[in-house]
Design an enzyme around this catalytic site. Structure first.
Site, mmCIF file in Angstrom:
data_model
loop_
_atom_site.group_PDB
_atom_site.id
_atom_site.type_symbol
_atom_site.label_atom_id
_atom_site.label_comp_id
_atom_site.label_asym_id
_atom_site.label_seq_id
_atom_site.Cartn_x
_atom_site.Cartn_y
_atom_site.Cartn_z
ATOM 1 N N HIS A 122 36.708 -45.390 -18.125
ATOM 2 C CA HIS A 122 35.542 -46.194 -17.747
ATOM 3 C C HIS A 122 35.010 -46.914 -18.999
ATOM 4 O O HIS A 122 34.945 -46.316 -20.079
ATOM 5 C CB HIS A 122 34.411 -45.310 -17.227
ATOM 6 C CG HIS A 122 34.619 -44.762 -15.844
ATOM 7 N ND1 HIS A 122 35.737 -44.994 -15.075
ATOM 8 C CD2 HIS A 122 33.805 -43.973 -15.083
ATOM 9 C CE1 HIS A 122 35.602 -44.378 -13.905
ATOM 10 N NE2 HIS A 122 34.449 -43.753 -13.886
ATOM 11 N N CYS A 154 30.473 -39.364 -13.987
ATOM 12 C CA CYS A 154 31.363 -39.744 -15.094
ATOM 13 C C CYS A 154 30.773 -40.855 -15.966
ATOM 14 O O CYS A 154 30.855 -40.813 -17.199
ATOM 15 C CB CYS A 154 32.730 -40.152 -14.557
ATOM 16 S SG CYS A 154 32.668 -41.184 -13.095
#
Ligand code: A2P
Length: 341
Positions: free
Chosen positions: A242, A130
């Protein structure tokens, strides 16, 4: 005729997003099946305005399935992905299991979609980690324009990167702090509520973590093996999204102004960079979005041709489910697969 699609790990954080995104983007599916473990037999999951009942992976016959999106962890991918691929289905795998296999393309469609053609060797395509996916979306245009020599990245990774159990642990610990209950740890090695943890995945012999190693090797495989990357990966008490603080050393000069203009025009990128209070993106604002957001673009005068920036994205989407669905869309757009039926 539509594609028969299976989502493996459909009851998990990423699997549920895969179903949402297939529906949102009107993926040309004639049939979508939700698969999970025995524990979830009959569990209901949403697919657009429909509800699917989870079936058990180990009993499922893939001989009619065209595309399987896997997000059930490395050991499940290791065991099932080769069998499912051998049954004639294309596997798009979100685990780290096959990413560095030279016969498996590691794909972020906006960055290296051309490498998809190599998927026929194993019929498996890997989705990157990710934190790598959003980073390469932001780096590729800069590399094409001014050649990146070195990248220093520090991540601020949300609890959902550790799956549904990670989000549950953040929630429970946050609650426990408020009501003075004991803090229970299971997923994370230290308290995550009201804290940050400089440790994601296992430790390696050189003192780095496997998450950090993944960023280094995956950027090289996706963009250019000559790029040097050093990463520090940190878990933060954010549910989804994130963030990354990125410092870049380029071979040729590229000002912050030029970089901003270039990134504004680049696929998958959304520049929000007003240089004023609130003129940047934070993780809560990117939840449910497709783009990789880039803010705080500025010259890094501590090195020749240096740039610094802040990169944020929904890790369950661009970092996982969206990227997997985009890979499936690209396979179709490039005529690399068609329905078996
Ligand atoms: P289940 O809910 O039945 O355990 P997350 O990363 O959010 O924890 O999600 C992991 C996903 O992987 C879940 O859908 C989970 O299903 C699935 N999974 C875990 N173990 C297996 C297994 N042995 N067979 C199939 N799916 C599995």
């Amino acid at each position: 005729m539509g594609y028969r699609v299976a989502v493996v790990g459909a009851t998990g954080a990423v699997g549920r997003e895969m179903l949402n995104i297939l529906a949102e983007r009107q993926f040309p599916a004639s049939d979508v099946v939700a698969l999970a473990s025995r524990r979830s037999l009959g569990t209901e999951v949403s697919y657009g305005d429909k509800t699917l009942k989870a079936k058990v992976l180990e009993h499922y016959d893939f001989s009619d399935t065209d595309i399987a999106l896997f997000s059930a962890g490395g050991s499940i991918s290791e065991e099932y992905a080769p069998k499912v691929a051998a049954a004639g289905c294309v596997v798009i795998d979100n685990s780290s299991k096959f990413r560095m296999d030279p016969d498996v393309p590691l794909i972020v469609p906006e960055v290296n979609g051309d490498a998809l053609a190599g998927y026929t060797k194993k019929r498996i395509i890997a989705n990157p980690n990710c934190s790598t996916a959003q980073l390469v979306v932001a780096l590729k245009p800069l590399h094409d324009r001014a050649k990146i020599k070195r990248v220093i990245v520090s991540t601020y990774q949300s609890a959902s990167g550790a799956g549904k159990a990670g989000m549950d642990e953040l929630f429970q610990q946050t609650r426990a702090v408020f009501v003075s209950d004991p803090i229970e740890k299971d997923v994370f090695t230290k308290q995550i509520a009201f804290n940050v943890i400089p440790h994601i995945d296992v430790f390696l012999d050189d003192g780095s973590t496997k998450e950090e190693w993944k960023m280094v090797v995956e950027v090289k495989k996706i963009i250019d093996s000559a790029i040097k990357v050093t990463a520090t990966c940190v878990r933060v008490p954010v549910f989804v999204g994130h963030s990354e603080a990125v410092n870049i050393e380029l071979e040729q000069p590229l000002s912050a102004e030029e970089a901003r203009d270039l990134l504004r025009e680049s696929p998958g990128c959304m520049v929000v960079d007003k240089r004023e209070d609130g003129g940047y993106i934070t993780p809560v604002e990117c939840v449910g979005e497709y783009a990789t957001y880039i803010s705080r673009i500025r010259d890094d005068i501590t090195t020749e041709n240096g740039l610094a920036m802040w990169v944020v994205s929904d890790n369950l989407r661009k970092g996982a489910a969206l990227n997997a669905v985009q890979i499936a869309e690209q396979l179709i757009a490039r005529h690399l697969t068609k329905p078996r039926g």
